[in-house]
Write a protein that holds these residues in place. Structure first.
Motif, PDB file in Angstrom:
ATOM      1  N   LEU A   7       0.830  -1.207   0.000  1.00 22.86           N
ATOM      2  CA  LEU A   7       0.000   0.000   0.000  1.00 22.86           C
ATOM      3  C   LEU A   7       0.858   1.248   0.000  1.00 22.86           C
ATOM      4  O   LEU A   7       1.857   1.338   0.730  1.00 22.86           O
ATOM      5  CB  LEU A   7      -0.892   0.026   1.233  1.00 22.86           C
ATOM      6  CG  LEU A   7      -1.913  -1.095   1.383  1.00 22.86           C
ATOM      7  CD1 LEU A   7      -2.675  -0.900   2.694  1.00 22.86           C
ATOM      8  CD2 LEU A   7      -2.868  -1.103   0.203  1.00 22.86           C
ATOM      9  N   SER A   8       0.399   2.236  -0.768  1.00 19.75           N
ATOM     10  CA  SER A   8       1.018   3.559  -0.748  1.00 19.75           C
ATOM     11  C   SER A   8       0.651   4.281   0.541  1.00 19.75           C
ATOM     12  O   SER A   8      -0.458   4.119   1.058  1.00 19.75           O
ATOM     13  CB  SER A   8       0.513   4.369  -1.938  1.00 19.75           C
ATOM     14  OG  SER A   8       0.815   5.735  -1.779  1.00 19.75           O
ATOM     15  N   VAL A   9       1.559   5.127   1.040  1.00 22.33           N
ATOM     16  CA  VAL A   9       1.204   5.979   2.187  1.00 22.33           C
ATOM     17  C   VAL A   9       0.164   7.029   1.780  1.00 22.33           C
ATOM     18  O   VAL A   9      -0.363   7.738   2.651  1.00 22.33           O
ATOM     19  CB  VAL A   9       2.434   6.701   2.786  1.00 22.33           C
ATOM     20  CG1 VAL A   9       3.431   5.693   3.341  1.00 22.33           C
ATOM     21  CG2 VAL A   9       3.088   7.642   1.775  1.00 22.33           C
ATOM     22  N   LEU A  10      -0.124   7.138   0.491  1.00 21.71           N
ATOM     23  CA  LEU A  10      -1.152   8.072   0.024  1.00 21.71           C
ATOM     24  C   LEU A  10      -2.499   7.392  -0.183  1.00 21.71           C
ATOM     25  O   LEU A  10      -3.471   8.034  -0.590  1.00 21.71           O
ATOM     26  CB  LEU A  10      -0.700   8.744  -1.285  1.00 21.71           C
ATOM     27  CG  LEU A  10       0.574   9.579  -1.150  1.00 21.71           C
ATOM     28  CD1 LEU A  10       1.013  10.084  -2.518  1.00 21.71           C
ATOM     29  CD2 LEU A  10       0.343  10.744  -0.204  1.00 21.71           C
ATOM     30  N   VAL A  62      -6.004   6.316   0.762  1.00 24.70           N
ATOM     31  CA  VAL A  62      -6.883   6.869   1.796  1.00 24.70           C
ATOM     32  C   VAL A  62      -7.330   5.814   2.812  1.00 24.70           C
ATOM     33  O   VAL A  62      -7.904   6.166   3.844  1.00 24.70           O
ATOM     34  CB  VAL A  62      -8.108   7.587   1.193  1.00 24.70           C
ATOM     35  CG1 VAL A  62      -7.668   8.830   0.439  1.00 24.70           C
ATOM     36  CG2 VAL A  62      -8.920   6.656   0.316  1.00 24.70           C
ATOM     37  N   ALA A  63      -7.075   4.541   2.537  1.00 17.82           N
ATOM     38  CA  ALA A  63      -7.239   3.547   3.595  1.00 17.82           C
ATOM     39  C   ALA A  63      -6.374   3.923   4.787  1.00 17.82           C
ATOM     40  O   ALA A  63      -6.812   3.854   5.942  1.00 17.82           O
ATOM     41  CB  ALA A  63      -6.828   2.162   3.100  1.00 17.82           C
ATOM     42  N   ALA A  64      -5.141   4.326   4.498  1.00 18.27           N
ATOM     43  CA  ALA A  64      -4.167   4.586   5.557  1.00 18.27           C
ATOM     44  C   ALA A  64      -4.238   6.003   6.105  1.00 18.27           C
ATOM     45  O   ALA A  64      -3.846   6.245   7.245  1.00 18.27           O
ATOM     46  CB  ALA A  64      -2.758   4.318   5.034  1.00 18.27           C
ATOM     47  N   THR A  65      -4.715   6.960   5.313  1.00 16.42           N
ATOM     48  CA  THR A  65      -4.706   8.348   5.774  1.00 16.42           C
ATOM     49  C   THR A  65      -6.071   8.828   6.239  1.00 16.42           C
ATOM     50  O   THR A  65      -6.162   9.804   6.988  1.00 16.42           O
ATOM     51  CB  THR A  65      -4.230   9.295   4.651  1.00 16.42           C
ATOM     52  OG1 THR A  65      -5.073   9.139   3.511  1.00 16.42           O
ATOM     53  CG2 THR A  65      -2.786   9.000   4.281  1.00 16.42           C
ATOM     54  N   GLU A 109      -5.295   9.173  -3.013  1.00 13.94           N
ATOM     55  CA  GLU A 109      -5.973  10.472  -3.087  1.00 13.94           C
ATOM     56  C   GLU A 109      -5.697  11.146  -4.430  1.00 13.94           C
ATOM     57  O   GLU A 109      -4.552  11.244  -4.871  1.00 13.94           O
ATOM     58  CB  GLU A 109      -5.500  11.363  -1.933  1.00 13.94           C
ATOM     59  CG  GLU A 109      -6.345  12.595  -1.743  1.00 13.94           C
ATOM     60  CD  GLU A 109      -6.717  12.815  -0.272  1.00 13.94           C
ATOM     61  OE1 GLU A 109      -7.647  13.569  -0.019  1.00 13.94           O
ATOM     62  OE2 GLU A 109      -6.069  12.210   0.609  1.00 13.94           O
ATOM     63  N   GLY A 110      -6.761  11.595  -5.086  1.00 10.56           N
ATOM     64  CA  GLY A 110      -6.616  12.294  -6.356  1.00 10.56           C
ATOM     65  C   GLY A 110      -6.571  11.377  -7.569  1.00 10.56           C
ATOM     66  O   GLY A 110      -6.553  11.845  -8.695  1.00 10.56           O
TER      67      GLY A 110
END
Lengths: 295, 295
Positions: free
Chosen positions: A35-38, A40-43, A114-115
């Protein structure tokens, strides 16, 4: 820790359209980051999930879980999940865990990075822990205020009451509060005094020959395990009733349980430190029924 | 999209002890995955964050943000963040984005991979989008029920009211509801009728010569941008007042803003479709002050 783990990345077709073809499952190593730190699951905790029990390779209540997955997606304005693709992910992991009497698979769909337009999805499965103590001796619960009125699902749908989202920090904080109070689990109560659900389970009571649970119109999850139990209530000479319940109903009930996909039926042996009766034969019958399900 | 991105993985010392040494920052590629699907950031929204604006390489209100980061960690029973390490992460990314008048960095701390003791941390920074329209023409907001009483922070701390957690699905759903209603943003209202905050911003009113904001005892975030503005209120001949506010106060105020780290002060030009006055000179003065901060 768990010795056997399986991970599939679930990649929807472009646009994530319901019924579209072109989605695919990709084998992945659960020990590696995916998973990317971007995301939205994580943020933002911005996604949905289901946890499905596997009995000797058979997903249990899988269609009810997929129904609820689709319902959560609608509540969060997520693209409709490709049901056939997600069912395939569940069945694939179930087959790989068929040597185990009890295992589980979690399916997760997030709004993605996101985006960017594409959602992120995965299915992760492993062997279940043992729940002998919880299923036989029972669990101690505390009642905790959920802060919300019982009508918010109707009045304020943006509060997502009754959606199974990744935003579970409150559920986890409530579980820690229970531990601080020497208990195992929680039953949430609405701000207007109605029993709701546990952080990861549905409340079921037996009062005489009635099996009772609160309606999901109160802003709670429609319980998949509870639904299966209610279809079987007649096997035990019980009538299944869905109705609002109060803490007094819990105190006066002949027996009470928190029921959930992986732990199954855990009898409640105390509420806020006050011991209460458990119904050991019925609990054993329920758990035998739940474990034996082959769909 | 954004052309310049920076990512640092923030690895705490063993045990995550406050003040312990041994933490480190690791340069990472933002285009690659760095999170496990088992990280509770992604499965439970179980972590905290702060978003800090960077003005030409200077983090703004960084100590207030680190205070709030520590406060959120306490509210979630997370290990106390190593403040020096997190400050270092912010300053490192700030220096890399020093060529930009406006940028931002987000810091995130999660409880880590389920069943493992180590938290997960990262800091991600990029260039800010343009907010000319929002800062000058203003924004349309709707009032939405937050569902919670204004006293839940005191009565029910497990609801995490006022903690800046990763469980933001409700905040995002509220923003989508605003869009559905043709508005840009939201002001949440408590179930007992008090103004709270935006999903990602603090509410500020001007009534005569008073600058007013609701107290964080209502279960809202202590606003870092609002705090900086309030220390400067005397520059504009205003008295800063923290007190409970109602929708009637908003309707009667001479001006109103949602203030936040990256967008700064966005004047509210309508509430629920009803136009209201904005104070263009004071808005410009506020945003000039906020942009010019060098700490």
């Amino acid at each position: 820790m768990n010795t056997e783990e399986h991970l599939l990345l679930v990649v929807s077709a472009a646009g994530g359209e319901a019924g579209s073809s072109g989605g695919r499952l990709i084998d992945a190593d659960p020990g590696q980051p995916h998973l990317s730190v971007l995301d939205v699951a994580a943020t933002r905790g911005d996604g949905i999930f289901e946890t499905i029990s596997l009995g000797a390779g058979h997903p249990q209540a899988v269609e009810l879980h997929l129904d609820r997955f689709e319902r959560s997606a609608r509540m969060l304005d997520l693209p409709a999940p490709d049901r056939a693709l997600w069912r395939d992910a569940v069945l694939t992991i179930a087959a790989r865990l068929a040597a185990h009497d009890e295992a589980w698979v979690k399916i997760v769909l997030t709004r993605g990075i996101e985006g960017h337009p594409d959602p992120t999805g995965w299915a992760y499965g492993t062997v279940s822990p043992a729940f002998r103590r919880e299923r036989t001796e029972g669990i101690d619960v505390v009642l905790l205020d959920r802060g919300l009125r019982s009508d918010v699902a109707a009045t304020s749908p943006w509060l997502l009451a009754g959606a199974k989202t990744l935003s579970y920090a409150i559920n986890r904080a409530a579980a820690r509060e229970a531990q601080r109070r020497g208990a195992d689990d929680v039953v949430f109560v609405s701000s207007d005094g109605l029993l709701l659900e546990g952080p990861t389970a549905t409340l079921v009571l037996r009062t005489g020959d009635r099996l009772r649970t609160p309606p999901d119109a109160l802003g709670i999850l429609p319980g998949t395990t509870q639904a299966d139990l209610f279809t079987a209530a007649h096997l035990w000479g019980l009538e299944a009733v869905v109705e609002p319940l109060t803490p007094a109903d819990l105190a006066e009930a002949d027996a009470a349980w928190l029921v959930s996909s992986v732990r199954h039926a855990a009898p409640i042996r105390s509420v806020d430190g006050v011991a209460r009766a458990i119904d050991a034969p019925l609990t054993a019958a329920m758990n035998g029924f739940l474990r034996a399900r082959r769909s």
